[in-house]
Each structure stands twice: as C-alpha cells, then as structure tokens.
Scaffold this active site. Structure first.
Site, PDB file in Angstrom:
ATOM      1  N   LYS A  12       0.839  -1.206   0.000  1.00  0.00           N
ATOM      2  CA  LYS A  12       0.000   0.000   0.000  1.00  0.00           C
ATOM      3  C   LYS A  12       0.873   1.256   0.000  1.00  0.00           C
ATOM      4  CE  LYS A  12      -3.663  -2.538   2.495  1.00  0.00           C
ATOM      5  NZ  LYS A  12      -4.638  -2.506   3.622  1.00  0.00           N
ATOM      6  N   ARG A  93      -0.759 -14.669   3.682  1.00  0.00           N
ATOM      7  CA  ARG A  93      -1.562 -14.129   4.797  1.00  0.00           C
ATOM      8  C   ARG A  93      -0.804 -14.289   6.123  1.00  0.00           C
ATOM      9  NH1 ARG A  93      -6.216 -11.048   3.966  1.00  0.00           N
ATOM     10  NH2 ARG A  93      -6.913 -11.740   6.007  1.00  0.00           N
ATOM     11  N   ARG A 115       2.860  -6.752   9.355  1.00  0.00           N
ATOM     12  CA  ARG A 115       1.973  -5.792  10.021  1.00  0.00           C
ATOM     13  C   ARG A 115       2.399  -5.548  11.472  1.00  0.00           C
ATOM     14  NH1 ARG A 115      -3.633  -8.040   7.273  1.00  0.00           N
ATOM     15  NH2 ARG A 115      -3.692  -6.558   5.535  1.00  0.00           N
ATOM     16  N   HIS A 147      -1.735  -5.799   1.405  1.00  0.00           N
ATOM     17  CA  HIS A 147      -2.976  -6.531   1.171  1.00  0.00           C
ATOM     18  C   HIS A 147      -2.599  -7.899   0.620  1.00  0.00           C
ATOM     19  CE1 HIS A 147      -6.923  -7.668  -0.340  1.00  0.00           C
ATOM     20  NE2 HIS A 147      -6.275  -8.104  -1.408  1.00  0.00           N
TER      21      HIS A 147
HETATM   22  O1  CDP Z   1      -6.607  -6.632   4.738  1.00  0.00           O
HETATM   23  P1  CDP Z   1      -7.338  -7.755   5.434  1.00  0.00           P
HETATM   24  O2  CDP Z   1      -7.879  -8.789   4.478  1.00  0.00           O
HETATM   25  O3  CDP Z   1      -6.517  -8.381   6.535  1.00  0.00           O
HETATM   26  O4  CDP Z   1      -8.576  -7.070   6.195  1.00  0.00           O
HETATM   27  P2  CDP Z   1     -10.098  -6.782   5.728  1.00  0.00           P
HETATM   28  O5  CDP Z   1     -10.988  -7.167   6.864  1.00  0.00           O
HETATM   29  O6  CDP Z   1     -10.358  -7.387   4.396  1.00  0.00           O
HETATM   30  O7  CDP Z   1     -10.149  -5.182   5.610  1.00  0.00           O
HETATM   31  C1  CDP Z   1      -9.607  -4.509   4.492  1.00  0.00           C
HETATM   32  C2  CDP Z   1      -8.818  -3.289   4.975  1.00  0.00           C
HETATM   33  O8  CDP Z   1      -9.699  -2.343   5.579  1.00  0.00           O
HETATM   34  C3  CDP Z   1      -7.774  -3.578   6.051  1.00  0.00           C
HETATM   35  O9  CDP Z   1      -6.556  -4.084   5.533  1.00  0.00           O
HETATM   36  C4  CDP Z   1      -7.595  -2.215   6.672  1.00  0.00           C
HETATM   37  O10 CDP Z   1      -6.722  -1.392   5.907  1.00  0.00           O
HETATM   38  C5  CDP Z   1      -9.023  -1.650   6.622  1.00  0.00           C
HETATM   39  N1  CDP Z   1      -9.761  -1.830   7.895  1.00  0.00           N
HETATM   40  C6  CDP Z   1      -9.705  -0.827   8.880  1.00  0.00           C
HETATM   41  O11 CDP Z   1      -8.995   0.162   8.704  1.00  0.00           O
HETATM   42  N2  CDP Z   1     -10.424  -0.966  10.047  1.00  0.00           N
HETATM   43  C7  CDP Z   1     -11.165  -2.062  10.265  1.00  0.00           C
HETATM   44  N3  CDP Z   1     -11.857  -2.190  11.412  1.00  0.00           N
HETATM   45  C8  CDP Z   1     -11.217  -3.096   9.301  1.00  0.00           C
HETATM   46  C9  CDP Z   1     -10.502  -2.949   8.114  1.00  0.00           C
HETATM   47 MG    MG Z   2      -9.415  -8.716   3.014  1.00  0.00          MG
END
Ligand code: CDP
Ligand code: MG
Length: 223
Positions: A12, A93, A115, A147
């Site tokens: 990102k 992941r 992360r 991501h």
């Molecule tokens: O990226 P990942 O698949 O681990 O998480 P996701 O649940 O698919 O959410 C996508 C993105 O949204 C995350 O990587 C965060 O950047 C953002 N996010 C956030 O800022 N706050 C949250 N409570 C959930 C997601």
């Molecule tokens: Mg996701």
C-alpha cells in the site's frame, strides 16, 4: 499435493512512502512461491472501490479507499504483485499477519509479521487537521501496509482486476484461465459491481475472458 495458488499482494502507499518495498519483498519470499507478475500502479477511485467492493457497507470503507488512493501518504502509487505456489494464499496471509497491527504486535505467533513490524493505528484526520469523529467516537484506521487475497475466489478476482493477462507469466496465467476455474463467479461479481455504477470490471477483469476461452479450447483439442 495441494493445488498451486495464484494470489494478489499489494504494497500500500505507506509501504512505498517509507521505502519499505525491499523489506516487505524480502519478508514475503519463500522457497515455495515465485513472483508471477509485478508492477507499480497509480490507483484511481474506480480501481480502489472495485478492489474493496466487499467492504462497501462498512464504516471504514471511505477511509480505507482513501488510504489505498494514497491520500494519507502523499503517494498515489501501490505495488501490485502476483505470487504463485503451493498454498501461496495462506503463506502470504501468515507472513502479513492479522489485519489489526496492534493485534499483530501482541500475537506471539505474529511478532515477526509485516503488520506487527511496520503497521500502526492512527486517528483519521479531517481536512483541517482535526481528528475525525463519527457518532461521538474518534475514527481510527489500520495502516497495515500490505494486502493479500483471502481465498481462491477473491484471489482470482483480484489478480484479474489488477493485472492484464499479458502481465502474468504465461505458465501461471493458465491458473486463472483454466477450465473449471472460478471464472463464472468472478464474472458474476463484476456484473453485480458494474450494476452498482462502476464500469471498471468491463475494462479489466473481463479482459481475461478471451484467454480463459482459449485455454478451454486448447484443453478440448488435446482431448
Ligand atoms: O486486509 P485484510 O484482508 O486483513 O482485512 P479486511 O478485513 O479485508 O479489511 C480490508 C482493509 O480495511 C484492512 O486491511 C484495513 O486497511 C481496513 N480496515 C480498517 O482500517 N479498520 C477495520 N476495522 C477493518 C478494516
Ligand atoms: Mg481482506
């Protein structure tokens, strides 16, 4: 032997701003996976929304889109990578760590994840520099740097969204264009998404339709 996956990784905008691409690529590397495609992309809103389409109703949607657009880091580029290998989706992941960087930092199993090492949680700012408050609560955003696709269907959709067929090494491209792939699901996602007003799917994901049909034809001819 389990099937090989092709999966999408994004570094990102903060990863590029903080010059972390080298570190992140080193951490992602594993003998079981190879890079099948890589490019730097200047992200626009259509692409960001198509990428995060599943989160459209979430309270963090708009800030997450802005994060991917680079609005918090004065950098509108992300690095897109396609990794190929056995269990590539799960391997990536695990190397990324949990979505929430604070959880990552306190999870003994994730201490060396990307992360945990580089992620942060910060209050989202309004244009005037004040903290954004919604329903009486400060809005926080996970700045988690990377991501990675979370399953075979999303991986296929996301690789097709970010890459054109010719961007991906041919032997690996077959993985997302082969007979019986999840292409029908991907097409359905694109149609639903486009009905919601975003035409990006027509231009990008469906560019893969022709290679998919070619592969099917070749397989048929081989008997
Ligand atoms: O990226 P990942 O698949 O681990 O998480 P996701 O649940 O698919 O959410 C996508 C993105 O949204 C995350 O990587 C965060 O950047 C953002 N996010 C956030 O800022 N706050 C949250 N409570 C959930 C997601
Ligand atoms: Mg996701």
């Amino acid at each position: 032997m389990s099937e090989k996956d092709l999966t999408l990784v994004l570094i990102k905008p903060d990863g590029l701003t903080h010059s972390l691409t080298g570190d992140i690529l080193t951490q992602l590397s594993a003998p079981s996976m190879e890079i099948a495609g890589a490019k730097v992309v200047s992200v626009d809103r259509d692409l960001a929304e198509a990428h995060y389409w599943e989160h459209k109703e979430k309270p963090y949607f708009e800030t997450t889109i802005r994060y991917l657009l680079g609005e918090y880091h004065s950098n509108h580029r992300v690095m897109a990578l396609a990794y190929y290998g056995e269990d590539a989706i799960a391997t990536i992941r695990k190397k990324m760590g949990p979505t929430n960087p604070l959880v990552a930092k306190h999870d003994p199993a994730a201490l060396t994840s990307i992360r945990a090492k580089y992620g942060s949680i910060e209050p989202v700012k309004n244009d005037d520099g004040s903290d954004m408050i919604i329903n009486g609560s400060t809005v926080f955003l996970f700045f988690n740097l990377v991501h990675g696709s979370d399953g075979p269907q999303t991986a296929e959709y996301e690789v097709k969204l970010w890459f054109q067929p010719e961007d991906i090494a041919e032997a690996k491209r077959v993985q997302v264009a082969k007979p019986g792939s999840r292409f029908e699901t991907v097409e359905r996602i694109v149609r639903e998404f486009d009905q919601a007003g975003n035409q990006l799917g027509e231009k990008t994901v469906l560019a893969w339709k022709k290679p998919a049909e070619q592969v099917r034809e070749e397989m048929k001819n081989k008997g």
